[in-house]
Design a protein around this motif. Structure first.
Motif, PDB file in Angstrom:
ATOM      1  N   GLU A 178      90.316  73.092  78.873  1.00  0.00           N
ATOM      2  CA  GLU A 178      90.102  72.116  77.807  1.00  0.00           C
ATOM      3  C   GLU A 178      88.753  71.417  77.989  1.00  0.00           C
ATOM      4  O   GLU A 178      88.376  71.051  79.093  1.00  0.00           O
ATOM      5  CB  GLU A 178      91.223  71.073  77.786  1.00  0.00           C
ATOM      6  N   ASN A 179      88.066  71.219  76.881  1.00  0.00           N
ATOM      7  CA  ASN A 179      86.773  70.538  76.914  1.00  0.00           C
ATOM      8  C   ASN A 179      87.022  69.050  76.672  1.00  0.00           C
ATOM      9  O   ASN A 179      87.084  68.590  75.537  1.00  0.00           O
ATOM     10  CB  ASN A 179      85.836  71.121  75.851  1.00  0.00           C
TER      11      ASN A 179
ATOM     12  N   ALA B 165      84.409  67.200  74.469  1.00  0.00           N
ATOM     13  CA  ALA B 165      84.498  67.498  73.038  1.00  0.00           C
ATOM     14  C   ALA B 165      85.718  66.830  72.419  1.00  0.00           C
ATOM     15  O   ALA B 165      85.658  66.335  71.288  1.00  0.00           O
ATOM     16  CB  ALA B 165      84.554  69.009  72.819  1.00  0.00           C
ATOM     17  N   ILE B 166      86.811  66.825  73.142  1.00  0.00           N
ATOM     18  CA  ILE B 166      88.023  66.155  72.649  1.00  0.00           C
ATOM     19  C   ILE B 166      87.738  64.675  72.428  1.00  0.00           C
ATOM     20  O   ILE B 166      88.087  64.097  71.388  1.00  0.00           O
ATOM     21  CB  ILE B 166      89.182  66.368  73.637  1.00  0.00           C
ATOM     22  N   ALA B 167      87.079  64.052  73.403  1.00  0.00           N
ATOM     23  CA  ALA B 167      86.749  62.630  73.266  1.00  0.00           C
ATOM     24  C   ALA B 167      85.803  62.400  72.093  1.00  0.00           C
ATOM     25  O   ALA B 167      85.948  61.416  71.352  1.00  0.00           O
ATOM     26  CB  ALA B 167      86.127  62.119  74.564  1.00  0.00           C
ATOM     27  N   PHE B 168      84.849  63.299  71.916  1.00  0.00           N
ATOM     28  CA  PHE B 168      83.936  63.168  70.779  1.00  0.00           C
ATOM     29  C   PHE B 168      84.689  63.213  69.454  1.00  0.00           C
ATOM     30  O   PHE B 168      84.464  62.376  68.567  1.00  0.00           O
ATOM     31  CB  PHE B 168      82.879  64.272  70.818  1.00  0.00           C
TER      32      PHE B 168
ATOM     33  N   LEU C   6      87.051  72.824  71.428  1.00  0.00           N
ATOM     34  CA  LEU C   6      88.142  72.308  72.253  1.00  0.00           C
ATOM     35  C   LEU C   6      88.291  73.032  73.587  1.00  0.00           C
ATOM     36  O   LEU C   6      88.822  72.462  74.545  1.00  0.00           O
ATOM     37  CB  LEU C   6      89.460  72.416  71.485  1.00  0.00           C
ATOM     38  N   TYR C   7      87.816  74.284  73.631  1.00  0.00           N
ATOM     39  CA  TYR C   7      88.071  75.105  74.816  1.00  0.00           C
ATOM     40  C   TYR C   7      86.762  75.582  75.443  1.00  0.00           C
ATOM     41  O   TYR C   7      85.915  76.180  74.775  1.00  0.00           O
ATOM     42  CB  TYR C   7      88.934  76.313  74.457  1.00  0.00           C
ATOM     43  N   ARG C   8      86.626  75.346  76.735  1.00  0.00           N
ATOM     44  CA  ARG C   8      85.427  75.765  77.447  1.00  0.00           C
ATOM     45  C   ARG C   8      85.322  77.282  77.565  1.00  0.00           C
ATOM     46  O   ARG C   8      84.225  77.828  77.727  1.00  0.00           O
ATOM     47  CB  ARG C   8      85.414  75.147  78.855  1.00  0.00           C
ATOM     48  N   ASP C   9      86.450  77.980  77.491  1.00  0.00           N
ATOM     49  CA  ASP C   9      86.430  79.437  77.623  1.00  0.00           C
ATOM     50  C   ASP C   9      86.488  80.137  76.272  1.00  0.00           C
ATOM     51  O   ASP C   9      86.767  81.335  76.199  1.00  0.00           O
ATOM     52  CB  ASP C   9      87.584  79.906  78.501  1.00  0.00           C
ATOM     53  N   TYR C  10      86.232  79.406  75.185  1.00  0.00           N
ATOM     54  CA  TYR C  10      86.318  79.994  73.855  1.00  0.00           C
ATOM     55  C   TYR C  10      85.405  81.211  73.763  1.00  0.00           C
ATOM     56  O   TYR C  10      84.198  81.124  73.961  1.00  0.00           O
ATOM     57  CB  TYR C  10      85.934  78.964  72.795  1.00  0.00           C
ATOM     58  N   SER C  11      85.996  82.379  73.486  1.00  0.00           N
ATOM     59  CA  SER C  11      85.267  83.641  73.308  1.00  0.00           C
ATOM     60  C   SER C  11      84.434  84.005  74.541  1.00  0.00           C
ATOM     61  O   SER C  11      83.385  84.627  74.432  1.00  0.00           O
ATOM     62  CB  SER C  11      84.369  83.569  72.066  1.00  0.00           C
ATOM     63  N   ARG C  12      84.937  83.626  75.732  1.00  0.00           N
ATOM     64  CA  ARG C  12      84.223  83.949  76.967  1.00  0.00           C
ATOM     65  C   ARG C  12      85.152  84.668  77.940  1.00  0.00           C
ATOM     66  O   ARG C  12      86.347  84.367  77.993  1.00  0.00           O
ATOM     67  CB  ARG C  12      83.685  82.675  77.637  1.00  0.00           C
ATOM     68  N   ARG C  13      84.577  85.565  78.712  1.00  0.00           N
ATOM     69  CA  ARG C  13      85.335  86.250  79.740  1.00  0.00           C
ATOM     70  C   ARG C  13      85.325  85.445  81.034  1.00  0.00           C
ATOM     71  O   ARG C  13      84.575  84.483  81.183  1.00  0.00           O
ATOM     72  CB  ARG C  13      84.754  87.645  79.987  1.00  0.00           C
ATOM     73  N   GLU C  14      86.154  85.865  81.963  1.00  0.00           N
ATOM     74  CA  GLU C  14      86.229  85.214  83.266  1.00  0.00           C
ATOM     75  C   GLU C  14      84.842  85.189  83.915  1.00  0.00           C
ATOM     76  O   GLU C  14      84.112  86.174  83.907  1.00  0.00           O
ATOM     77  CB  GLU C  14      87.199  85.970  84.174  1.00  0.00           C
ATOM     78  N   GLY C  15      84.476  84.031  84.444  1.00  0.00           N
ATOM     79  CA  GLY C  15      83.186  83.871  85.096  1.00  0.00           C
ATOM     80  C   GLY C  15      82.060  83.462  84.170  1.00  0.00           C
ATOM     81  O   GLY C  15      80.954  83.167  84.636  1.00  0.00           O
ATOM     82  N   GLN C  16      82.344  83.439  82.857  1.00  0.00           N
ATOM     83  CA  GLN C  16      81.316  83.081  81.882  1.00  0.00           C
ATOM     84  C   GLN C  16      81.448  81.638  81.403  1.00  0.00           C
ATOM     85  O   GLN C  16      80.736  81.230  80.497  1.00  0.00           O
ATOM     86  CB  GLN C  16      81.379  84.020  80.667  1.00  0.00           C
ATOM     87  N   TRP C  17      82.368  80.899  82.003  1.00  0.00           N
ATOM     88  CA  TRP C  17      82.551  79.513  81.562  1.00  0.00           C
ATOM     89  C   TRP C  17      82.785  78.610  82.763  1.00  0.00           C
ATOM     90  O   TRP C  17      83.142  79.074  83.853  1.00  0.00           O
ATOM     91  CB  TRP C  17      83.710  79.394  80.573  1.00  0.00           C
TER      92      TRP C  17
END
Length: 725
Positions: free
Chosen positions: A431-432, A435-438, A411-422
């Motif tokens: 929000e992804n 993925a939500i639509a899928f 659901l989240y593009r920044d899941y378990s990622r730091r700033e600049g990694q997503w």
């Protein structure tokens, strides 16, 4: 001898080198406007003949392993003689027309083929009067795709496939091949590199660490579960009792008389089904069984999404397990993993030499926690692949529901990622959308096309409306795991009872949001691995208190609003952390205290199932009412209510090792209240303190109720009273 006019020097060179992307234009029978020519590619051949109704015609070697001849007849098969004089007669794959029709091609091209597995994969069939296997695979950026296996010496030059229009699909019909054939796809990518890939829509696989796909004819199973299929919609609703036994098939039981091998699907159909039924569970949930290469992933890094793992038997025997469960009145849920896939070279990673199933940018396409790849949900064909896979398990294997793994990571593009990694979404947010639509489209398809099923989200954040319908702005799941409830209540239970009064809210806070979603209360495999210890050893105190605490916790869980899920071994207080390489500690299960917990879980299941007030309004706030939250004494009490006419239930919990005698609590009506369950009963390994089977409510109002009872609440216990209407 002259050669066909349509076959140039470059064509001969490409056929010999395995670089030909249009084999059906060159091989087989072709009329060049003057003559009928037969062209064939046949390695390790000293003599190649066409066997026709008029006799044998020898083919001339044009270059390398390319042969040709003029032919008068259109009916023929080939006979190859190798250097050792061995002869092999076979049908020429290049004399057969396409299998895929216009509708399939349209839907494949559009990425909306809901029964994708009927078009792609390996299908045993009769085509143009000949028995064989049809192969089809999506690889739009490949220069050449071939089917390879023992049948052609794993030589990718021998059976290159036909590119089907602009769909990106390649296909070929190979005569005489049938069930149990080993195969892979050899793919020549745009850079000239070769890769051997398992079939993304293969129905069977070799036993890891071997990696080939296996042709499996999955048609023709004789299901006996019509009665269950007709009834299951009524058995899986929000107002029904749902108690799930979560199982890792490889470590439930093992056959030590046969080297410690896991039980087969057929043995599990007999033993696991009987056990779960006797224990009173309504469903069995299987950790992922889609084929996976590494045992230690427990199935959560699948390579063959369409193949039941061969570890326990072939596909029809997996159906035997599902069929047996249904005949016993048990539903079967499958843990499904559409969130990521491993980087194994024979899998989906850079399948045709490009980032086909995954994102090309690692900030979107690489999962840092699990070293896996993330599906590109925005690509229509990838979304189609996954949605069709959900429908495949529900339709072909009669699976009753899918528990979708790691939804939060999707659901989240920044899941378990730091700033600049997503990479932010188009609006700059986290929000992804794709993925939500899928997930919404998957739920629409599953509920819309397969009556009576259920979907469950493992979602650990506060993302709104996970279990709300899509047309109401939700994700469309039927249920959601209540991870917050699990984390809070286990934190409470792990504390020494002397300190619990300071953390009473951990046991009550879950009711603040208990009806925002259709919740399942999960004590899953994740709570008894990775150094977390067993459920028994999470509990504080001496041996007696550990067992009493665990019994009280299970009583609290089963009487709390929400459906139930318990991982195998937890039902008998296995003392050790779960080990996927072994089996459950069935020796411990036979010990009196463990057997007592096991009996308690069984009785809790049946009480939950047989008492409407405990399940009718599991997902409805009108079915719950607080009576008492006595933090100082760590006592809490509540009412569970069903529909009109259903007997109300009063639950009282004492989370201290101090017995509470003559404890007065309000109840909603006068008369007799039966002590339906007491986690301190001797049969469960407790002290046997209680209320002599029943109490009488007097017309003395308390806790906002019209009557009250005086009871004994044993130390570290949950006591359940049901009104005798």
């Amino acid at each position: 001898m002259a050669q066909p006019s349509f076959l140039g020097v470059r064509d001969l060179q490409q056929l010999q080198e395995g670089r030909c992307d249009r084999p059906f234009e060159l091989l087989g029978l072709h009329d060049d406007g003057k003559k009928l020519w037969l062209t064939a590619f046949s390695p390790d051949t000293s003599l190649l003949e066409a066997v026709t109704p008029e006799g044998r015609v020898e083919l001339t070697r044009l270059r390398g392993d390319v042969f040709a001849t003029q032919l008068a007849a259109r009916t023929y098969h080939l006979c190859a003689t190798n250097s050792e004089g061995e002869r092999r007669e076979f049908d020429d794959p290049y004399r057969f027309g396409p299998v895929l029709g216009d509708v399939d091609l349209y839907l494949l091209g559009e990425g909306t083929h809901r029964q994708l597995w009927h078009a792609l994969g390996a299908h045993v069939m009769t085509h143009e009067g000949v028995r064989g296997t049809h192969f089809a695979v999506w690889a739009p950026n490949a220069r050449r795709v071939s089917v390879v296996g023992d049948f052609n010496g794993w030589d990718g030059r021998t059976n290159p496939m036909r590119r089907v229009g602009g769909s990106g699909v390649w296909e070929i019909f190979l005569p005489d091949l049938g069930d149990s054939t080993l195969y892979k796809y050899e793919i020549l990518d745009a850079h000239g590199d070769l890769a051997l890939k398992a079939d993304p829509v293969g129905f069977g696989s070799q036993h890891p660490p071997e990696k080939a796909s296996i042709v499996r004819d999955i048609s023709g199973y004789g299901w006996r579960d019509l009665d269950w299929m007709d009834r299951r919609a009524a058995l899986q609703g929000r107002d029904e009792p749902i108690s799930i036994y979560e199982v890792h098939l490889g470590s439930w039981r093992r056959r030590w008389d046969q080297g410690g091998r896991p039980l087969s699907y057929k043995e599990l159909a007999r033993d696991l089904v009987a056990y779960a039924k006797d224990m009173g569970f309504t469903h069995i949930e299987l950790l992922p069984i889609s084929e996976f290469p590494f045992d230690g992933s427990w199935g959560y890094q699948p390579v063959g999404l369409y193949a039941p793992t061969i570890r326990f038997g072939p596909p029809h025997e997996f159906r035997d397990l599902i069929d047996a469960a249904h005949l016993a009145g048990l539903g079967v849920l499958l843990d499904w993993v559409p969130g990521h896939f491993p980087t194994d070279a024979h899998g989906l990673a850079r399948f045709d030499g490009s980032a086909l199933y995954e994102h090309s940018d690692p900030r979107e396409g690489f999962h840092q926690d699990w070293n896996t790849l993330i599906y590109n949900y925005g690509r229509t064909e990838v979304q189609n692949y996954l949605i069709a896979n959900a429908l495949y398990w529900l339709e072909e294997y009669h699976i009753d529901g899918l528990r979708v793994d790691a939804v939060a990571s999707m659901l989240y593009r920044d899941y378990s990622r730091r700033e600049g990694q997503w990479v932010p979404n188009k609006d700059g947010g986290r929000e992804n959308y794709e993925a939500i639509a899928f997930l919404q489209n998957m739920n629409i398809a599953a509920y819309g096309e397969v009556p009576g099923i259920m979907t469950v989200a493992e979602e650990s954040t506060s993302f709104p409306k996970v279990s709300a319908p899509v047309d109401a702005g939700g994700l469309g799941f039927g249920y959601k795991w209540n991870m917050g409830w699990m984390n809070d209540t286990l934190r409470y239970m792990e504390r020494d009872p002397i300190y619990r009064k300071y953390h009473h809210d951990l046991m009550t806070f879950g009711l603040m949001y208990a009806f925002n979603e259709n919740f399942i209360l999960p004590i899953s495999h994740d709570e008894v691995v990775h150094g977390k210890g067993s459920m028994l050893h999470k509990m504080p105190g001496d041996d007696w208190q550990k067992f009493a605490n665990l019994r009280a916790y299970y009583g609290f869980m089963w009487m709390h609003p929400g459906k139930k899920l318990l991982f195998m071994g937890c039902e008998f207080a296995q003392p050790e952390e779960w080990n996927h390489n072994g089996e459950l500690n069935w020796h411990a299960a036979a010990q009196p205290k463990n057997a007592g917990v096991q009996q308690l879980v069984c009785d809790l299941n049946w009480l939950y199932r047989d008492t409407p007030a405990l399940h009718r309004r599991d997902c409805d706030a009108s079915g719950f009412e607080w009576l008492r939250n006595d933090a100082e004494q760590s006592v809490t009490a509540w009412i569970r209510k069903g529909d009109e006419g259903d007997a109300p239930v009063v639950v009282v919990a004492n989370f201290t090792p101090v017995e509470r005698r003559d404890y007065q609590i309000g109840v909603p009506q006068e008369g007799i209240w039966r002590e339906a369950l007491n986690t301190d009963a001797e049969i469960y390994g407790g002290s046997g303190k209680g209320n002599l089977g029943q109490v009488k409510a007097e017309p003395e109002g308390l806790d906002g109720q019209s009557a009250s009872i005086r009871i004994t609440i044993p130390a570290l216990s949950v006591v359940v009273f049901v009104a005798e209407n």
